[in-house]
Design a protein around this motif. Structure first.
Motif, PDB file in Angstrom:
ATOM      1  N   GLY A  70     -33.380 -25.368 -14.640  1.00 38.50           N
ATOM      2  CA  GLY A  70     -32.170 -24.569 -14.951  1.00 38.50           C
ATOM      3  C   GLY A  70     -31.038 -25.226 -14.087  1.00 38.50           C
ATOM      4  O   GLY A  70     -29.952 -25.253 -14.609  1.00 38.50           O
ATOM      5  N   GLN A  71     -31.344 -25.517 -12.867  1.00 39.14           N
ATOM      6  CA  GLN A  71     -30.392 -26.378 -12.027  1.00 39.14           C
ATOM      7  C   GLN A  71     -29.802 -27.605 -12.779  1.00 39.14           C
ATOM      8  O   GLN A  71     -28.616 -27.886 -12.640  1.00 39.14           O
ATOM      9  CB  GLN A  71     -30.954 -26.806 -10.738  1.00 39.14           C
ATOM     10  N   VAL A  72     -30.701 -28.525 -13.428  1.00 37.76           N
ATOM     11  CA  VAL A  72     -30.191 -29.446 -14.145  1.00 37.76           C
ATOM     12  C   VAL A  72     -29.599 -29.373 -15.562  1.00 37.76           C
ATOM     13  O   VAL A  72     -28.487 -29.821 -15.526  1.00 37.76           O
ATOM     14  CB  VAL A  72     -31.693 -30.412 -14.284  1.00 37.76           C
ATOM     15  N   ARG A  73     -29.940 -28.182 -16.335  1.00 39.36           N
ATOM     16  CA  ARG A  73     -29.335 -27.909 -17.540  1.00 39.36           C
ATOM     17  C   ARG A  73     -27.928 -27.533 -17.125  1.00 39.36           C
ATOM     18  O   ARG A  73     -27.087 -27.686 -17.918  1.00 39.36           O
ATOM     19  CB  ARG A  73     -30.156 -26.821 -18.209  1.00 39.36           C
ATOM     20  N   ASP A  74     -27.799 -26.641 -16.219  1.00 36.44           N
ATOM     21  CA  ASP A  74     -26.563 -25.976 -15.906  1.00 36.44           C
ATOM     22  C   ASP A  74     -25.557 -26.889 -15.089  1.00 36.44           C
ATOM     23  O   ASP A  74     -24.311 -26.418 -14.721  1.00 36.44           O
ATOM     24  CB  ASP A  74     -26.679 -24.501 -15.258  1.00 36.44           C
ATOM     25  N   ARG A  75     -25.815 -27.942 -14.658  1.00 34.29           N
ATOM     26  CA  ARG A  75     -24.918 -28.780 -13.713  1.00 34.29           C
ATOM     27  C   ARG A  75     -23.577 -29.171 -14.479  1.00 34.29           C
ATOM     28  O   ARG A  75     -23.800 -29.606 -15.710  1.00 34.29           O
ATOM     29  CB  ARG A  75     -25.862 -29.920 -13.304  1.00 34.29           C
ATOM     30  N   GLN A  76     -22.531 -29.272 -14.017  1.00 36.52           N
ATOM     31  CA  GLN A  76     -21.473 -29.405 -14.480  1.00 36.52           C
ATOM     32  C   GLN A  76     -20.816 -30.577 -13.632  1.00 36.52           C
ATOM     33  O   GLN A  76     -20.839 -30.435 -12.632  1.00 36.52           O
ATOM     34  CB  GLN A  76     -20.520 -28.089 -14.489  1.00 36.52           C
ATOM     35  N   GLU A  86     -22.709 -36.866 -23.712  1.00 35.29           N
ATOM     36  CA  GLU A  86     -23.773 -37.767 -23.152  1.00 35.29           C
ATOM     37  C   GLU A  86     -24.369 -37.371 -21.881  1.00 35.29           C
ATOM     38  O   GLU A  86     -25.655 -37.355 -21.849  1.00 35.29           O
ATOM     39  CB  GLU A  86     -23.083 -39.216 -23.043  1.00 35.29           C
ATOM     40  N   VAL A  87     -23.509 -36.881 -21.195  1.00 34.32           N
ATOM     41  CA  VAL A  87     -24.095 -36.122 -19.813  1.00 34.32           C
ATOM     42  C   VAL A  87     -25.008 -34.928 -20.217  1.00 34.32           C
ATOM     43  O   VAL A  87     -25.951 -35.015 -19.508  1.00 34.32           O
ATOM     44  CB  VAL A  87     -23.158 -36.029 -18.886  1.00 34.32           C
ATOM     45  N   ARG A  88     -24.405 -34.109 -20.878  1.00 40.22           N
ATOM     46  CA  ARG A  88     -25.126 -32.918 -21.318  1.00 40.22           C
ATOM     47  C   ARG A  88     -26.514 -33.261 -21.972  1.00 40.22           C
ATOM     48  O   ARG A  88     -27.651 -32.798 -21.572  1.00 40.22           O
ATOM     49  CB  ARG A  88     -24.344 -32.037 -22.045  1.00 40.22           C
ATOM     50  N   VAL A  89     -26.388 -34.235 -22.914  1.00 40.15           N
ATOM     51  CA  VAL A  89     -27.711 -34.748 -23.549  1.00 40.15           C
ATOM     52  C   VAL A  89     -28.863 -35.026 -22.373  1.00 40.15           C
ATOM     53  O   VAL A  89     -30.118 -34.717 -22.679  1.00 40.15           O
ATOM     54  CB  VAL A  89     -27.419 -35.550 -24.589  1.00 40.15           C
ATOM     55  N   PHE A  90     -28.245 -35.973 -21.659  1.00 38.67           N
ATOM     56  CA  PHE A  90     -29.099 -36.552 -20.798  1.00 38.67           C
ATOM     57  C   PHE A  90     -29.585 -35.438 -19.788  1.00 38.67           C
ATOM     58  O   PHE A  90     -30.855 -35.592 -19.517  1.00 38.67           O
ATOM     59  CB  PHE A  90     -28.413 -37.732 -19.634  1.00 38.67           C
ATOM     60  N   LEU A  91     -28.990 -34.806 -19.257  1.00 37.27           N
ATOM     61  CA  LEU A  91     -29.285 -33.585 -18.251  1.00 37.27           C
ATOM     62  C   LEU A  91     -30.419 -32.628 -19.238  1.00 37.27           C
ATOM     63  O   LEU A  91     -31.180 -32.329 -18.613  1.00 37.27           O
ATOM     64  CB  LEU A  91     -28.187 -32.803 -17.840  1.00 37.27           C
ATOM     65  N   HIS A  92     -30.100 -32.591 -20.123  1.00 39.79           N
ATOM     66  CA  HIS A  92     -31.223 -31.525 -21.099  1.00 39.79           C
ATOM     67  C   HIS A  92     -32.662 -32.389 -21.107  1.00 39.79           C
ATOM     68  O   HIS A  92     -33.593 -31.783 -21.054  1.00 39.79           O
ATOM     69  CB  HIS A  92     -30.595 -31.376 -22.445  1.00 39.79           C
TER      70      HIS A  92
END
Length: 90
Positions: free
Chosen positions: A26-32, A44-50
């Protein structure tokens, strides 16, 4: 990240200090990240973090299964040893 060698048992390997607890999925998914004029593409950042979060989740599940298996094996080994230890009869 700080890694410290376990002092009491050299075979136990390394462990994380309390300063840096392990990341959760969750910490990785929700990182802004703050937006910059010439910064990274937010999509791209969001896709990579997911992707990282999915892998982290899979590895955590495998680690949990491994720990459960280790406990099961240790319990069976203790039971076997207690049956065959000289002088111990039930």
């Amino acid at each position: 990240m700080t890694w410290v060698r376990a002092a009491n048992n050299q075979a136990s390997g390394y462990y994380r200090t309390a300063t840096y607890p392990p990341l959760s999925e969750g910490q990785v998914r929700d990182r802004q990240f703050p937006l910059r004029r010439y910064g990274l593409d937010p999509e791209e950042v969001r896709v990579f973090l997911h992707r990282v979060a999915d892998e982290l989740n899979a590895l955590q599940g495998e680690l949990d299964r491994t720990r459960d298996e280790n406990i099961r094996i240790k319990n069976h080994l203790r039971a076997w040893q207690s049956r065959f230890t000289p002088g111990v009869r039930v």
